[in-house]
Design an enzyme around this catalytic site. Structure first.
Site, PDB file in Angstrom:
ATOM      1  N   TYR A  63     -14.047 -12.959   3.232  1.00 52.48           N
ATOM      2  CA  TYR A  63     -12.842 -12.484   3.626  1.00 52.48           C
ATOM      3  C   TYR A  63     -12.656 -12.698   4.437  1.00 52.48           C
ATOM      4  O   TYR A  63     -13.229 -12.271   5.759  1.00 52.48           O
ATOM      5  CB  TYR A  63     -13.328 -11.126   3.379  1.00 52.48           C
ATOM      6  N   TYR A  70      -4.833 -11.367   2.268  1.00 52.47           N
ATOM      7  CA  TYR A  70      -3.982 -11.189   0.744  1.00 52.47           C
ATOM      8  C   TYR A  70      -3.575 -12.453  -0.017  1.00 52.47           C
ATOM      9  O   TYR A  70      -4.067 -13.165  -0.184  1.00 52.47           O
ATOM     10  CB  TYR A  70      -4.601  -9.538   0.381  1.00 52.47           C
ATOM     11  N   LYS A  93       1.176  -0.970  -0.093  1.00 55.45           N
ATOM     12  CA  LYS A  93      -0.010   0.032   0.070  1.00 55.45           C
ATOM     13  C   LYS A  93       0.742   1.303  -0.165  1.00 55.45           C
ATOM     14  O   LYS A  93       0.679   2.237  -0.468  1.00 55.45           O
ATOM     15  CB  LYS A  93      -0.683   0.138   1.553  1.00 55.45           C
TER      16      LYS A  93
HETATM   17  C1  LIG Z   1      -1.315  -7.174   2.379  1.00 54.87           C
HETATM   18  C2  LIG Z   1      -1.790  -6.793   0.757  1.00 54.87           C
HETATM   19  N1  LIG Z   1      -2.034  -7.786  -0.163  1.00 54.87           N
HETATM   20  C3  LIG Z   1      -2.854  -7.022  -1.181  1.00 54.87           C
HETATM   21  C4  LIG Z   1      -3.576  -6.736  -1.274  1.00 54.87           C
HETATM   22  C5  LIG Z   1      -5.010  -6.300  -1.919  1.00 54.87           C
HETATM   23  O1  LIG Z   1      -4.775  -5.252  -2.652  1.00 54.87           O
HETATM   24  P1  LIG Z   1      -5.918  -4.918  -3.470  1.00 54.87           P
HETATM   25  O2  LIG Z   1      -6.755  -3.817  -2.551  1.00 54.87           O
HETATM   26  O3  LIG Z   1      -5.259  -3.058  -4.446  1.00 54.87           O
HETATM   27  O4  LIG Z   1      -6.671  -5.379  -4.530  1.00 54.87           O
HETATM   28  C6  LIG Z   1      -4.260  -5.507   0.010  1.00 54.87           C
HETATM   29  C7  LIG Z   1      -4.812  -4.775   0.205  1.00 54.87           C
HETATM   30  O5  LIG Z   1      -5.799  -4.590   1.285  1.00 54.87           O
HETATM   31  C8  LIG Z   1      -3.422  -5.807   1.106  1.00 54.87           C
HETATM   32  O6  LIG Z   1      -3.355  -5.165   2.093  1.00 54.87           O
END
Ligand SMILES: Cc1ncc(COP(=O)(O)O)c(C=O)c1O
Length: 345
Positions: free
Chosen positions: A276, A302, A61
């Site tokens: 989620y 994620y 991020k």
């Molecule tokens: C560690 C991590 N990986 C991947 C993502 C996914 O990215 P995006 O929200 O842009 O799809 C996030 C999103 O919050 C994240 O915190």
């Protein structure tokens, strides 16, 4: 004219606060390839270490925040308001970056995951939000966090401050420019190392990582269809049009002539599980395998689920022997500490 240099010139037109000093390295996963043995099918596995830039505990991020904070500064803002789930990595990094840049920060966090235990409510990222000095508003899971964030922005305005407000994951077209920048890095690193990745794999939460990379590849005249994301928040069916719309909006900022087709957005929903932030066995196996063969940390929400998807593809013979596959390590390791009970079981 086309290619990384053209995209770099297009990106240069946008305000950016540098938070990541240099291209994140691309590394080969020799230990994991060895651990997979024959099941690995001779596929060469690589990671782009977007987990490495360590400001605020590190993670992908920071790329979006470079452009979001650039825009906030350019607009004369002194406060940053954003949204996410209780264990949001984006929220935690927003708080850290705001602290570094002297912005006030407010986080509007929804209880998206049905957990009330202390480990989840108070540990991991949530602990760090407080440490970085953010003001946190916790709302029910079905609350309209963006509307609340906008109200907070307006209230700050009445107090004589100026707030920059952005929704979940920092996934606005401005935030996505950070991942277009990453696409340019990948293309340049491929050229230097003589690699040609058959697939570039990422997690898909708020759509921005996939959308920004797709816009970046399209802006360089490369096929964005070699990207594949694994949906972890919304279903793949719901995520596809949203990711496409965001990619198109981001690309329009970089190149008003090029376009991106909906067919070029490949999203796989097989790793989302029951929802989620809810662990799956495949995620737990992926997190452990990466830790034990490479000493690298995936996160439980994620990258753990997305990497489980990559492992399933490799084991299922989806890639030719010798093919090179790139996984973008997006960080989020503080989240592991909110999932101690799942990881211990
Ligand atoms: C560690 C991590 N990986 C991947 C993502 C996914 O990215 P995006 O929200 O842009 O799809 C996030 C999103 O919050 C994240 O915190």
């Amino acid at each position: 004219m086309t290619g990384p240099a053209t995209l770099a010139a297009a990106l240069d037109r946008f305000a950016r606060v540098p938070l990541i000093d240099q291209p994140t390295p691309i590394q080969r996963l020799h230990g994991l390839e060895k651990a997979l043995g024959e099941a690995g099918g001779g596929v060469r596995l690589f990671v782009k270490r977007d987990d490495l830039p360590f400001l605020g505990g590190g993670g992908s991020k920071l790329r979006k925040l470079e452009y979001l904070m650039g825009a906030a500064r350019a607009e004369g803002c002194d406060s940053f308001v954003t949204t996410g789930g209780i264990q949001s990595n984006h929220a935690r990094l927003s708080a850290a970056v705001a602290a570094k840049l002297g912005f006030a920060c407010e986080l509007v966090l929804a209880r998206l995951v049905p957990r009330e235990d202390e480990e989840y409510r108070l540990g991991g990222n949530r602990l760090l939000d407080d440490l970085f000095g953010a003001r946190v508003h916790e709302l029910p899971g079905d609350a309209d966090t963006l509307a609340f964030a906008r109200e907070r922005g307006a209230a700050l305005g009445r107090e004589g401050r100026k707030a920059y407000v952005v929704g979940a994951g920092g996934s606005s077209p401005v935030g996505c420019l950070g991942y277009a920048y990453c696409a340019q890095e990948i293309a340049a690193q491929e050229a230097t190392a003589g690699l040609d990745f058959a697939r570039v794999i990422v997690p898909n939460g708020s759509f921005g990582t996939h959308a920004g990379l797709a816009a970046g590849f399209a802006a360089m005249g490369q096929d964005p269809a070699r990207l594949l994301s694994f949906a972890v928040l919304e279903t793949a069916e719901a995520a596809r049009p949203k990711t496409h719309a965001l990619a198109a909006e981001t690309l329009a900022r970089l190149d008003p002539v090029r376009s991106i087709s909906a067919d070029a957005i490949a999203i796989d929903g097989s790793q989302r599980g029951t929802g989620y932030g809810i662990p799956t066995d495949a995620m737990l196996e992926a997190v452990r395998l990466m830790a034990r063969s490479e000493g690298l940390l995936l996160d439980p929400v994620y990258s753990g689920k997305a990497f489980a998807g990559l492992l399933a593809l490799v084991r299922g013979g989806a890639f030719a022997p010798g093919a090179a596959v790139l996984f973008v390590m997006t960080g989020g390791s503080p989240g592991l500490f909110a999932y101690r009970s799942a990881l211990e079981s």
